[in-house]
Design a protein around this motif. Structure first.
Motif, short mmCIF file in Angstrom:
data_model
loop_
_atom_site.label_atom_id
_atom_site.label_comp_id
_atom_site.label_asym_id
_atom_site.label_seq_id
_atom_site.Cartn_x
_atom_site.Cartn_y
_atom_site.Cartn_z
N HIS A 200 28.72 -12.78 58.31
CA HIS A 200 27.69 -12.47 57.32
C HIS A 200 26.48 -11.84 58.02
O HIS A 200 25.89 -10.88 57.52
CB HIS A 200 27.28 -13.74 56.56
N GLU A 204 25.90 -8.37 56.19
CA GLU A 204 24.85 -8.49 55.18
C GLU A 204 23.48 -8.68 55.82
O GLU A 204 22.55 -9.14 55.20
CB GLU A 204 25.16 -9.64 54.22
N HIS A 251 25.85 -18.41 50.35
CA HIS A 251 27.01 -18.23 49.46
C HIS A 251 28.33 -18.49 50.18
O HIS A 251 29.38 -18.47 49.54
CB HIS A 251 26.99 -16.86 48.75
N HIS A 252 28.28 -18.74 51.48
CA HIS A 252 29.49 -19.16 52.19
C HIS A 252 29.51 -20.66 52.46
O HIS A 252 30.42 -21.15 53.12
CB HIS A 252 29.61 -18.41 53.52
FE LIG Z 1 28.05 -13.03 52.93
#
Ligand SMILES: [Fe+2]
Ligand code: HEM
Ligand code: HEM
Lengths: 466, 139
Positions: A200, A204, A251-252
């Motif tokens: 991530h 992101e 969100h993970h």
């Molecule tokens: Fe992510």
């Protein structure tokens, strides 16, 4: 091209495209095994093919980013690269280490590869994207250090534009965020929690900085818009990236064992993650509308506008669909995730790589732009690849939704394998679209070889030194 | 963009925003690190389970399977396979591979001890508090 040392970017771009072709071939094999498990089995089990597919993706993207850095940093700094020879040497080290690793995956059983390379001493193997044996991981760090040394020295002695600073800082971040790959605690939940620092954290977070800087650079060059305006946009976009994306990592953490508060934090912040992608679209469109002159490389313009649009769809839109905790409760770890992964990786990072290659390769070949015929081939490749990838994403989304309804919901949920069997039609569509994707790639690669009259370097309409 | 909003202001929002949220993330991570061992019963992870985990990692099981939804989507979820199938089935299953079918799992040359260790790990994993995920036994 203003500086001779920029030429070292060329092998990086060619290497990246060759590995890209390899990635797709292994994707097609993996897709085939989804439909027929006996395909190439037991010689090459799915896990091996998948590892090669995803590792080739990472390696070719890194190679393209490095090529981009060696091309852009000198031009932005208005000075020669610190050491072109080191850059060239690094290319060969990276390529050979990469190819050896892939051969290792293919021809040595994974547990034996682990035993041979000292995994027992410092376990790092067996995590998605980070499957590399220890020597390869160390090699990646050394290659990154060489790149960082080279571009940082170049930046230090030259002009320090905001674009260049963000690009070089992004590369530093990329290397730093790889280091958690060496941290693999036995506590599975901590391992998963920290695995996302790399994955991530890259896609992101840090890579969005690189994406924005690369796009900013080619827009400065192709539109002639005042650099101050472009750099201001870039800062706002990457500010939104980190403001939403750092806590958005939550969100993970909903269903993998982390504390419950991540359900709220992750949902709220990751719901804002599409914003910087949307801003990237608005930014690119506005810069192109207010361009000061016509740029002869229409293919590069198409890539430059296509990248933010596809990145927004794949990362922003598809990511949003699975990011809120109540939705992810049902979609977590299904092919819905794979749909998003494909469209986002392709739309953002593959396409920005192809954008910079499209912009820079003609210059590296001593021309302003390719012949119109070559550009037509390139743009045909663009459309076939983009549309095929879209179909792939739709097919995987269909499979994901069927899993949600049949396996995850209802009174009498069906077993995983039972549901997969019913989803075959989607996996067939994915495979067919994969083949059309490959034909698009062939058209794209062909564009490098069709002749015609290129647009000469002197007819240049681009103001120098902006 | 208005003249009043300068590039320097945009850069400062970037730097300030990044630093602010990074600090918050670090604080939350310290707290998560405190809570995770309770939620996953870290103290109950036996040496056998640890070894089982190593065997699973060094054979790349997640190259086909998911564990708590992470990995690949080719083969069934293993986070709750202990609850779904039980230890005897798991051991017999792994020993019997490959058995055909439209997707295949390779044969691994595991000893009986290896299989006990893998099962011990899968049992430990199945007890992690994952906020009630997966929604049902099918994973
Ligand atoms: Fe992510
Ligand atoms: C270009 C940027 C992005 C790329 C390349 C990307 C790629 C990926 C990939 C490859 C995965 C699967 C990881 C795995 O193997 O488990 C994933 C998962 C995920 N992504 Fe993204 N992503 C991007 C941006 C976003 C954004 C902006 C959002 C939210 C709005 C998002 C939301 C998610 C979520 C929620 C998951 C977890 C899915 C699950 O529970 O299975 N992603 N992403
Ligand atoms: C065009 C033909 C392609 C085919 C047939 C294909 C097929 C596959 C398959 C079967 C998997 C394994 C899914 C699973 O874990 O069950 C996979 C994973 C993956 N592929 Fe592809 N692929 C293709 C192209 C691409 C491209 C162009 C990209 C990115 C630029 C890409 C990025 C990925 C990523 C990031 C994963 C891991 C996804 C995840 O864990 O969610 N693939 N691909």
């Amino acid at each position: 091209m203003n500086f001779a040392s920029q030429r070292v970017a060329k092998p990086y771009f060619i290497g990246a495209l060759a590995l890209f072709a390899g990635q797709i071939i292994f994707g097609l094999i993996a897709g085939m095994q989804y439909l027929d498990g006996s395909f190439l089995f037991p010689a090459f089990p799915f896990s091996v093919i998948r590892t090669v597919h995803t590792n080739l993706l990472i390696v070719w993207l890194l190679m393209a980013f490095m090529g981009a850095a060696y091309y852009i940093v000198p031009e932005e700094a208005q000075t020669e690269l610190h050491s072109p020879r080191l850059a060239l040497l690094t290319f060969w080290v990276f390529l050979i280490a990469g190819v050896l690793t892939i051969l290792g995956y293919l021809f040595v059983p994974y547990s034996q590869l682990a035993a041979m390379t000292g995994n027992a001493i410092l376990p790092t193997m067996g995590r998605g994207y980070l499957e590399q044996p220890l020597p390869t991981k160390i090699g990646i760090v050394l290659v990154a250090l060489s790149l960082l040394f080279n571009v940082t020295m170049t930046l230090a002695k030259g002009r320090k534009t905001s674009l260049n600073i963000v690009l070089v800082a992004g590369l530093w971040g990329l290397a730093l965020l790889f280091l958690p790959a060496f941290y693999f605690p036995v506590d599975t939940v901590k391992a998963s929690y920290s695995w996302w620092w790399v994955v991530h954290g890259w896609v992101e977070g840090d890579w969005e900085l690189i994406l924005s800087a690369l796009l900013g650079f080619i827009l400065v060059r192709m539109t002639g818009v005042d650099r101050e305006i472009i750099e201001k946009w870039m800062y706002i976009i990457i500010a939104m990236t980190l403001i939403s994306g750092i806590i958005g990592i939550g969100h993970h953490y909903y269903y993998t064992g982390a504390p419950e508060y991540w359900i709220w934090l992750g949902s709220i912040f990751s719901a804002m993650e599409p914003v910087p992608f949307l801003m990237l679209v608005v930014f690119a469109v506005r810069m192109l509308i207010s361009r000061r002159h016509e740029y002869p490389n229409h293919a590069a313009l198409l890539w430059a506008i296509g990248t933010p649009v596809m990145a927004f769809l794949g990362a922003g839109f598809w990511g949003f669909m699975i990011t809120l905790a109540p939705v992810q409760y049902y979609t977590h770890g299904t092919n819905f995730t794979a749909a998003h992964g494909h469209l986002a990786f392709f739309g953002a990072y593959a396409m920005v790589s192809l954008s910079i290659i499209s912009y820079a390769m003609p210059h590296l070949r001593g021309r302003m732009a390719n012949s119109l015929r070559a550009q037509r081939w390139e743009m045909t490749g663009f459309w076939i690849m983009v549309i095929s990838m879209f179909v792939i994403a739709l097919a995987l989304t269909g499979a994901g939704i069927v899993t949600v309804f049949l396996q995850r919901m209802g009174e009498h949920p069906i077993s995983f394998m039972g549901v997969q069997y019913q989803e075959r039609v989607f996996f067939w569509i994915r495979e067919v679209a994969g083949f059309t994707f490959f034909s698009g790639l062939v058209a794209y690669l062909t564009s490098f070889f069709v002749g015609g009259d290129p647009v000469a370097a002197h007819g240049a309409t681009v103001p120098r030194g902006r | 963009m208005q003249q009043t909003f300068t590039k320097a202001m945009a850069r400062n929002i970037f730097l300030g925003g990044a630093a602010f949220f990074l600090i918050i993330y670090l604080v939350l991570t310290v707290d998560s690190w405190r809570q995770i061992p309770i939620r996953d019963h870290a103290s109950q992870m036996s040496p056998a389970a640890e070894r089982g985990k190593y065997l699973m990692d060094s054979n790349n099981c997640i190259g086909c399977h998911t564990i708590n939804g992470e990995g690949a989507y080719y083969a069934p979820e293993l986070g709750n396979v202990y609850t779904r199938r039980g230890p005897d089935f798991i051991k017999a299953w792994i020993k019997a591979q490959p058995i055909g079918g439209y997707r295949q799992m390779p044969h691994f040359n595991f000893s009986d001890k290896d299989l006990d260790d893998i099962t011990a790990y899968l049992q430990w994993v199945s007890r992690i508090n994952t906020n009630h995920w997966p929604p049902n036994i099918q994973g």
